[in-house]
Design an enzyme around this catalytic site. Structure first.
Site, PDB file in Angstrom:
ATOM      1  N   LYS A 251       0.857  -1.194   0.000  1.00  0.00           N
ATOM      2  CA  LYS A 251       0.000   0.000   0.000  1.00  0.00           C
ATOM      3  C   LYS A 251       0.885   1.234   0.000  1.00  0.00           C
ATOM      4  O   LYS A 251       1.577   1.518   0.980  1.00  0.00           O
ATOM      5  CB  LYS A 251      -0.943   0.002   1.207  1.00  0.00           C
ATOM      6  N   ARG A 256      -3.656   8.510  -5.982  1.00  0.00           N
ATOM      7  CA  ARG A 256      -4.267   7.490  -6.834  1.00  0.00           C
ATOM      8  C   ARG A 256      -4.575   8.092  -8.201  1.00  0.00           C
ATOM      9  O   ARG A 256      -5.091   9.193  -8.286  1.00  0.00           O
ATOM     10  CB  ARG A 256      -5.559   6.997  -6.190  1.00  0.00           C
ATOM     11  N   ARG A 271      -8.588  10.299  -7.748  1.00  0.00           N
ATOM     12  CA  ARG A 271      -9.510   9.444  -7.000  1.00  0.00           C
ATOM     13  C   ARG A 271     -10.927  10.001  -7.056  1.00  0.00           C
ATOM     14  O   ARG A 271     -11.901   9.288  -7.085  1.00  0.00           O
ATOM     15  CB  ARG A 271      -9.026   9.398  -5.550  1.00  0.00           C
ATOM     16  N   GLU A 300      -0.745   4.158  -8.139  1.00  0.00           N
ATOM     17  CA  GLU A 300      -0.495   5.154  -7.100  1.00  0.00           C
ATOM     18  C   GLU A 300       0.791   5.887  -7.512  1.00  0.00           C
ATOM     19  O   GLU A 300       1.827   5.238  -7.732  1.00  0.00           O
ATOM     20  CB  GLU A 300      -0.332   4.425  -5.763  1.00  0.00           C
ATOM     21  N   PHE A 340      -1.549  -0.825 -10.124  1.00  0.00           N
ATOM     22  CA  PHE A 340      -2.050  -1.952  -9.329  1.00  0.00           C
ATOM     23  C   PHE A 340      -3.289  -2.619  -9.910  1.00  0.00           C
ATOM     24  O   PHE A 340      -3.751  -3.617  -9.371  1.00  0.00           O
ATOM     25  CB  PHE A 340      -2.257  -1.566  -7.861  1.00  0.00           C
ATOM     26  N   ARG A 419     -17.012  -0.280  -1.600  1.00  0.00           N
ATOM     27  CA  ARG A 419     -16.035  -0.704  -0.598  1.00  0.00           C
ATOM     28  C   ARG A 419     -16.410  -2.119  -0.206  1.00  0.00           C
ATOM     29  O   ARG A 419     -17.403  -2.338   0.476  1.00  0.00           O
ATOM     30  CB  ARG A 419     -16.087   0.253   0.605  1.00  0.00           C
ATOM     31  N   LYS A 425      -7.483  -3.567   3.490  1.00  0.00           N
ATOM     32  CA  LYS A 425      -6.228  -2.876   3.835  1.00  0.00           C
ATOM     33  C   LYS A 425      -5.839  -3.128   5.287  1.00  0.00           C
ATOM     34  O   LYS A 425      -6.696  -3.290   6.164  1.00  0.00           O
ATOM     35  CB  LYS A 425      -6.323  -1.383   3.538  1.00  0.00           C
TER      36      LYS A 425
HETATM   37  P1  ATP Z   1      -6.502   5.706   2.729  1.00  0.00           P
HETATM   38  O1  ATP Z   1      -6.833   7.022   3.325  1.00  0.00           O
HETATM   39  O2  ATP Z   1      -6.194   4.618   3.704  1.00  0.00           O
HETATM   40  O3  ATP Z   1      -5.546   5.770   1.584  1.00  0.00           O
HETATM   41  P2  ATP Z   1      -8.785   5.763   1.121  1.00  0.00           P
HETATM   42  O4  ATP Z   1     -10.070   6.076   1.809  1.00  0.00           O
HETATM   43  O5  ATP Z   1      -8.157   6.830   0.301  1.00  0.00           O
HETATM   44  O6  ATP Z   1      -7.823   5.155   2.174  1.00  0.00           O
HETATM   45  P3  ATP Z   1      -9.248   3.061   0.515  1.00  0.00           P
HETATM   46  O7  ATP Z   1     -10.118   2.465  -0.508  1.00  0.00           O
HETATM   47  O8  ATP Z   1      -9.693   2.884   1.897  1.00  0.00           O
HETATM   48  O9  ATP Z   1      -9.043   4.565   0.145  1.00  0.00           O
HETATM   49  O10 ATP Z   1      -7.796   2.459   0.404  1.00  0.00           O
HETATM   50  C1  ATP Z   1      -7.300   2.217  -0.848  1.00  0.00           C
HETATM   51  C2  ATP Z   1      -6.410   3.364  -1.268  1.00  0.00           C
HETATM   52  O11 ATP Z   1      -5.054   2.972  -1.128  1.00  0.00           O
HETATM   53  C3  ATP Z   1      -6.611   3.635  -2.722  1.00  0.00           C
HETATM   54  O12 ATP Z   1      -7.530   4.692  -2.891  1.00  0.00           O
HETATM   55  C4  ATP Z   1      -5.245   3.976  -3.247  1.00  0.00           C
HETATM   56  O13 ATP Z   1      -5.080   5.378  -3.335  1.00  0.00           O
HETATM   57  C5  ATP Z   1      -4.278   3.478  -2.195  1.00  0.00           C
HETATM   58  N1  ATP Z   1      -3.382   2.392  -2.655  1.00  0.00           N
HETATM   59  C6  ATP Z   1      -2.055   2.361  -2.444  1.00  0.00           C
HETATM   60  N2  ATP Z   1      -1.512   1.252  -2.914  1.00  0.00           N
HETATM   61  C7  ATP Z   1      -2.503   0.512  -3.449  1.00  0.00           C
HETATM   62  C8  ATP Z   1      -2.573  -0.767  -4.074  1.00  0.00           C
HETATM   63  N3  ATP Z   1      -1.499  -1.500  -4.245  1.00  0.00           N
HETATM   64  N4  ATP Z   1      -3.783  -1.199  -4.484  1.00  0.00           N
HETATM   65  C9  ATP Z   1      -4.895  -0.456  -4.306  1.00  0.00           C
HETATM   66  N5  ATP Z   1      -4.891   0.759  -3.713  1.00  0.00           N
HETATM   67  C10 ATP Z   1      -3.720   1.247  -3.286  1.00  0.00           C
END
Ligand code: ATP
Length: 582
Positions: A251, A256, A271, A300, A340, A419, A425
């Site tokens: 991660k 994103r 995003r 990312e 990814f 989600r 995660k």
């Molecule tokens: P966070 O604040 O923890 O990044 P979030 O609310 O933005 O979470 P989530 O869907 O909860 O988004 O977590 C996935 C996020 O992690 C994705 O939006 C992406 O930006 C990031 N990310 C980083 N590495 C990866 C990966 N290998 N695969 C998918 N998502 C990834």
């Protein structure tokens, strides 16, 4: 269709707090409209003229709208400003003036929805010297033909004040009602929406009776897909219990991006699905040079120094957002995109493929994670066959400075806009039980003592309830701001003050000023607790969830309200924290 019919529907929607009733009003409106304008109805009802990813902005500040009102009704700018101060809403000012004008003149022509839409479109096309004057002229012409009710809503468009609680979920429900008289088609319609992020396009196709549309809807390059999101667990064991053998991806804590290629055109979306192509000329060049006609992949982006083997912060990456000097920053901050997911390649929509097959396509397009070629490289990933392997990879990646891991179900399709446990995660911070929440600001408090000078004493923020579309409060935050941040925040909030509580905010606490719920911030906190005062995920017994010792941890400009932490997630985080780290 007469614009008055739309304005009357807006008026009814504004007057009712019931989402069910709003859905009924909107579905009746769609049914009564000619199918070819249903897309326009949807855009206009959301205060826009195109899907959000087009980034089209009417671009008229309050100052110019005041000028247009003054000129349309023959008043001085000062007089309009004074009325605005009294009424607190330029829409009402225009409506009042249109009403008195009607009593003295007979020449009001009929405005149609198409006419108003085209006028707004024309406003967005004005640029360069003299463009503000041209925009004002178009608005004045509209106002000259508008009745009081029409004027009220016409004025609210360019000022961005058309907020009626008519969010995506309500429109999706309304469309389902049109097709099936109930919510039964909602899921299928939402799927189509998730694949193109364009509710107007979906509405237009449905209303035109294209029967096969919903079934045949596929991903299309240059129409962004709504991003898949990850659920959370707080241990490797819990992840393995759910998924069994799974992929475990690193991660990365960057930006994103969703990259689209359609022959010679490359677009990059954030995003939040805003176009951010201009920030990444180097990535655009590299994608253009790849031997594929069409592509959609996600990754990312991080600033990365190959020599030092070091990542730079998200903030540093965001410096690219500066419109100027991109070329210069490109040299200073070499980028790497850890790809990814592969969603589309050479005409084939891969979203229904199992994750592992999409990953194979990703690697065949971009090589392996360790290849040192180009700026686009697959994320580092392993296939784990035990909780232990997940734990070891997690420990290794977090020691290397990464944020954590995302475990991925090998067999799941891409879960657009949802989600789900297809992705789970596990972050470094969960171990110490310090997580953050991305909440929406709904109001603020005036400052006392030291802070009186800044006129800012903190904010009231809430989580997004995906089911109802409402924002439910969970924290009152007074700390974590530097003095500069406070005055910055105060300035931003000033622009979105609302005269009363917005309809889609559920709150027992009354701040000094309500604001339109549109700014998302990250809040750090000590724990989630039950609270009789807050309304987040409130149970029938009247207990909501609140954050203990909440503090401001940063802005989340890459998130819109719909991307904020949901009430359901907060409930799950609460349950996880009670369970503790296994
Ligand atoms: P966070 O604040 O923890 O990044 P979030 O609310 O933005 O979470 P989530 O869907 O909860 O988004 O977590 C996935 C996020 O992690 C994705 O939006 C992406 O930006 C990031 N990310 C980083 N590495 C990866 C990966 N290998 N695969 C998918 N998502 C990834």
């Amino acid at each position: 269709m007469d614009f008055l019919v739309l304005a009357q529907a807006f008026e009814k929607i504004e007057a009712t707090p019931s989402r069910l009733e709003i859905t009924a009003i909107f579905s009746e409106l769609l049914k009564s409209a000619p199918p070819d304008i249903s897309g326009k109805l949807v855009y206009l009802s959301q205060g826009s003229i195109a899907p959000a990813f087009e980034g089209i902005d009417l671009g008229m500040g309050e100052k110019f709208v005041i000028g247009a009102i003054a000129s349309a009704y023959g008043y001085s700018r000062q007089e309009i400003e004074k009325k605005f101060k009294n009424e607190g809403d330029l829409g009402l000012v225009a409506a009042g003036l249109a009403e008195s004008k009607r009593q003295t003149s007979l020449s009001v022509s009929t405005l149609t929805v198409e006419h108003v839409y085209d006028a707004f479109l024309k406003i967005t096309k004005q640029s360069g010297a003299g463009s503000q004057a041209a925009k004002i002229k178009i608005l004045v012409e509209l106002l000259n033909s508008a009745s009081a009710l029409e004027a009220k809503y016409i004025v609210r468009f360019p000022t961005g004040k058309l907020r009626m609680g008519l969010g995506d979920p309500t429109i999706l429900d309304a469309l389902s009602r049109v097709v099936a008289n109930d919510k039964s088609k909602r899921e299928e319609i939402e799927r189509a929406y998730n694949l193109c992020s364009d509710l107007g396009f979906v509405a237009m196709n449905i209303m035109s009776g294209r029967d096969e549309f919903l079934k045949n809807m596929k991903l299309t390059p240059l129409k962004p897909i709504r991003p898949a999101l990850a659920e959370r667990e707080n241990s490797a064991e819990a992840i393995f219990d759910r998924l069994g053998e799974c992929a475990v991806d690193s991660k990365y804590d960057g930006l994103r991006m969703q990259v689209h290629k359609d022959r010679g055109i490359v677009e990059i979306y954030s995003r939040k699905l805003e176009k951010i192509t201009a920030m990444f000329p180097d990535i655009v060049r590299e994608v253009k040079s790849r031997p594929y006609d069409s592509l959609i992949f996600e990754g990312e982006a991080l600033a990365y120094s190959e020599e030092e083997g070091k990542y730079f912060s998200f903030q540093q990456l965001m410096q690219r957002k500066r419109k100027h000097g991109i070329g210069e920053k490109e040299g200073e901050l070499p980028l790497i995109v850890h790809a990814f997911d592969m969603l589309y390649i050479d005409g084939a929509d891969l979203t229904s493929f199992p994750y592992i097959d999409r990953r194979r396509k990703l690697e065949s397009a971009f090589g392996s994670a360790t290849s040192r070629q180009g700026k686009i490289r697959p994320s580092e990933m392993i296939i784990a066959r035990s909780a232990d392997e997940i734990e070891r990879f997690f420990a290794h990646q977090t020691r290397a400075g990464l944020e954590g891991i995302i475990a991925k179900d090998l067999s799941m399709p891409y879960t657009a806009g949802a989600r789900k446990f297809a992705w789970i995660k596990l972050k470094k911070s969960y171990g110490d039980m310090v997580d953050t929440i991305d909440a929406v600001i709904v109001g603020f408090f005036k400052g006392k003592g030291d802070r009186a000078r800044l006129d800012f004493g903190g904010i009231l923020a809430g989580a997004y309830n995906k089911e109802t579309g409402n924002i439910e409060t969970l924290a009152r935050i007074g700390s974590g701001f530097s003095e500069d941040e406070m005055s910055d925040m105060r300035g931003q909030l000033e622009k979105i003050i609302m005269p009363k509580k917005p309809e889609n905010v559920v709150s027992e606490i009354v701040p000094d000023k309500w604001v339109a719920p549109e700014i998302v911030i990250t809040i750090a906190y000590d724990e989630i607790t039950e609270s009789p005062m807050h309304t987040c995920a409130r149970t029938e017994k009247g207990k909501g969830l609140a954050l203990r010792f909440p503090r401001m941890a940063g802005m989340r400009a890459d998130k819109s309200v719909f991307d904020a932490t949901t009430s359901e997630e907060v409930r799950r985080m609460y349950a996880l924290s009670k369970k503790g780290r296994a």
